[in-house]
Design a protein around this motif. Structure first.
Motif, mmCIF file in Angstrom:
data_model
loop_
_atom_site.group_PDB
_atom_site.id
_atom_site.type_symbol
_atom_site.label_atom_id
_atom_site.label_comp_id
_atom_site.label_asym_id
_atom_site.label_seq_id
_atom_site.Cartn_x
_atom_site.Cartn_y
_atom_site.Cartn_z
ATOM 1 N N ASP A 1 0.796 -1.230 0.000
ATOM 2 C CA ASP A 1 0.000 0.000 0.000
ATOM 3 C C ASP A 1 0.827 1.277 0.000
ATOM 4 N N ARG A 2 2.169 1.170 0.042
ATOM 5 C CA ARG A 2 3.004 2.373 0.047
ATOM 6 C C ARG A 2 3.594 2.682 -1.319
ATOM 7 N N LEU A 3 3.673 1.664 -2.168
ATOM 8 C CA LEU A 3 4.380 1.845 -3.436
ATOM 9 C C LEU A 3 3.637 2.779 -4.390
ATOM 10 N N GLY A 4 2.343 2.594 -4.579
ATOM 11 C CA GLY A 4 1.595 3.422 -5.515
ATOM 12 C C GLY A 4 1.640 4.900 -5.193
ATOM 13 N N PRO A 5 1.329 5.292 -3.951
ATOM 14 C CA PRO A 5 1.396 6.724 -3.614
ATOM 15 C C PRO A 5 2.786 7.327 -3.794
ATOM 16 N N PHE A 6 3.814 6.561 -3.426
ATOM 17 C CA PHE A 6 5.192 7.039 -3.603
ATOM 18 C C PHE A 6 5.492 7.286 -5.075
ATOM 19 N N CYS A 7 5.226 6.303 -5.920
ATOM 20 C CA CYS A 7 5.539 6.435 -7.340
ATOM 21 C C CYS A 7 4.698 7.525 -8.004
ATOM 22 N N ARG A 8 3.440 7.629 -7.627
ATOM 23 C CA ARG A 8 2.570 8.679 -8.187
ATOM 24 C C ARG A 8 3.140 10.061 -7.898
ATOM 25 N N ASP A 9 3.512 10.303 -6.645
ATOM 26 C CA ASP A 9 3.945 11.647 -6.276
ATOM 27 C C ASP A 9 5.368 11.940 -6.734
ATOM 28 N N LEU A 10 6.220 10.917 -6.814
ATOM 29 C CA LEU A 10 7.557 11.139 -7.348
ATOM 30 C C LEU A 10 7.480 11.460 -8.836
ATOM 31 N N ALA A 11 6.645 10.733 -9.572
ATOM 32 C CA ALA A 11 6.471 11.023 -10.995
ATOM 33 C C ALA A 11 5.968 12.447 -11.194
ATOM 34 N N ALA A 12 5.011 12.871 -10.367
ATOM 35 C CA ALA A 12 4.476 14.230 -10.477
ATOM 36 C C ALA A 12 5.550 15.268 -10.174
#
Length: 419
Positions: A98-109
């Motif tokens: 549950d931590r990977l998606g939010p991390f990758c989303r916000d890093l990409a942004a």
């Protein structure tokens, strides 16, 4: 501090002496000599300061080669790590967490990109980028199988794995480690004409550091990065920016490429992305580029683990405010002014971008190593490179008064050793 029981249980007894001497002797006996550290043994750290096992404090002006951009023990990052430690630390990528998606989303942004491939170390990120670029070249650009080439720059430092040292010109990194991996061409750094001459129809990528850190904070001439961007666009090659040291606030902008308004096709990130707590790296790019990677092509047991993602997400959160980038830009002006004032007084050249500086010491006066030893005696930690250069990279949380303290000690160290 419970150290004696460990030393007495070691394979080779450690001679009596100060606690520092005992720790150094033990390390010399039982660890491979792939580093030549300064004679200090750090026991604890907070903010911009570290304390050795004897209780002496030092101002940290290396910051783990930019891995500690937010200082030692940043409370936000520690809280993120501690909270995640109580929940889950590793799942492997065989399952979602549950931590990977939010991390990758916000890093990409943060990077203005679309997709993130998480890894652990900077060298892993570089190796990943090489694989992705080659596969993109074969599947998208149409380069004949096995004939892709990647253009790099002289003086580069992208890591020390076998493939990476194949295109290094550092004899210490290369000697004794051949045969080397083919498929790379190296040209003088900062020379846009030489770069253009090296790129051909089978070039799949140009891999560069926007600022060469290990080379001594080597800043390319103005206009070079835009020329690289234009060339890659024209010749349909990926511009891969290795921002493992230069990225995430160090240069006064989120990424060093931003200084000249350049957006690469791929960012390579690491070091500060783990907040000095866990190793975290990432390849950040578009869906079109990263889409060539499919299940089974590439992976890592620990890449994208919940603990790393939690810490990395907290790092992204710190950068989203722009506070640390602004601090680096402002304090970089102080650093530049103080260091440039030493030119002709034992310093022959100064290169500064944000809170990052390469200071060339007059080799007739002393070596970079000797200068770092003098600074150590004066309570400042720094690192030499390439003989006569000293690198300075204080944490972005450093106060202006601490920068002046460092500069005062640097000035005194040029004048002579401590009594």
């Amino acid at each position: 501090m419970a150290t004696d029981s460990r030393t007495t249980a070691s394979p080779a007894p450690v001679a009596a002496g100060t606690e520092t001497e005992r720790h150094i002797r033990l390390a010399e006996q039982v660890t491979a000599h792939n580093y030549h550290p300064l004679p200090v043994v750090i026991g604890s750290a907070e903010g911009s300061w570290v304390t050795d096992v004897e209780g002496r404090r030092y101002l940290d002006c290396l910051a783990g080669y930019s891995a500690l951009n937010f200082g030692h023990g940043h409370p936000t990052l520690l809280a993120a790590a501690q909270a995640q430690l109580e929940r889950a630390t590793l799942t492997s990528r065989a399952f979602h967490n549950d931590r990977l998606g939010p991390f990758c989303r916000d890093l990409a942004a943060l990077a203005g990109m679309e997709t993130v491939l998480p890894m652990n170390t900077g060298a892993e990120a570089v190796e990943t980028a090489i694989k992705v670029a080659r596969k993109w070249g074969y599947e998208v650009k149409g380069v004949p199988a096995g004939q892709a080439n990647i253009v790099v720059a002289d003086g580069n430092f992208h890591g020390r794995t076998t493939t990476i040292v194949s295109f290094s010109d550092d004899p210490d990194a290369r000697r004794g480690f051949g045969p080397f991996t083919p498929g790379f061409r190296s040209v003088p750094y900062g020379d846009a004409a030489a770069l253009e001459a090296a790129v051909d129809d089978r070039t799949v990528a140009v891999l560069l550091e926007p600022i060469q850190g290990e080379a001594g904070v080597n800043i390319p001439p103005h206009g070079y990065l835009p020329a690289v961007r234009a060339l890659c666009t024209r010749r349909r090659a990926l511009f891969i920016a290795d921002e493992i040291q230069s990225g995430l606030g160090r240069t006064g902008t989120t990424f060093a490429c931003e200084v000249e308004g350049v957006v690469p096709d791929m960012y390579l990130l690491g070091k500060a992305l783990g907040g000095g707590i866990v190793p975290v790296s990432a390849v950040v790019s578009s869906r079109q580029v990263m889409g060539v990677v499919r299940p089974g092509n590439h992976g890592s047991t620990f890449g994208g683990n919940p603990l790393a993602a939690a810490v990395g997400h907290a790092v992204v959160g710190l950068l989203q405010t722009g506070e640390y980038q602004a601090r680096a830009a402002k304090l970089g002006g102080v650093l530049r002014e103080r260091m440039e004032a030493l030119t002709g007084r034992g310093v022959v050249a100064v290169r500064v971008r944000g809170l990052w500086a390469g200071i060339d010491i007059d080799p007739q006066l002393m070596s970079g190593r000797q200068m770092c030893e003098r600074l150590l005696a004066r309570g400042v930690l720094a690192k030499d490179t390439h003989g006569s250069t000293v690198r300075l990279a204080p944490p972005l949380v450093t106060e202006e008064a601490e920068l002046h303290l460092m500069a005062d000690q640097f000035t005194a160290a040029l004048a002579g050793p401590t009594d």
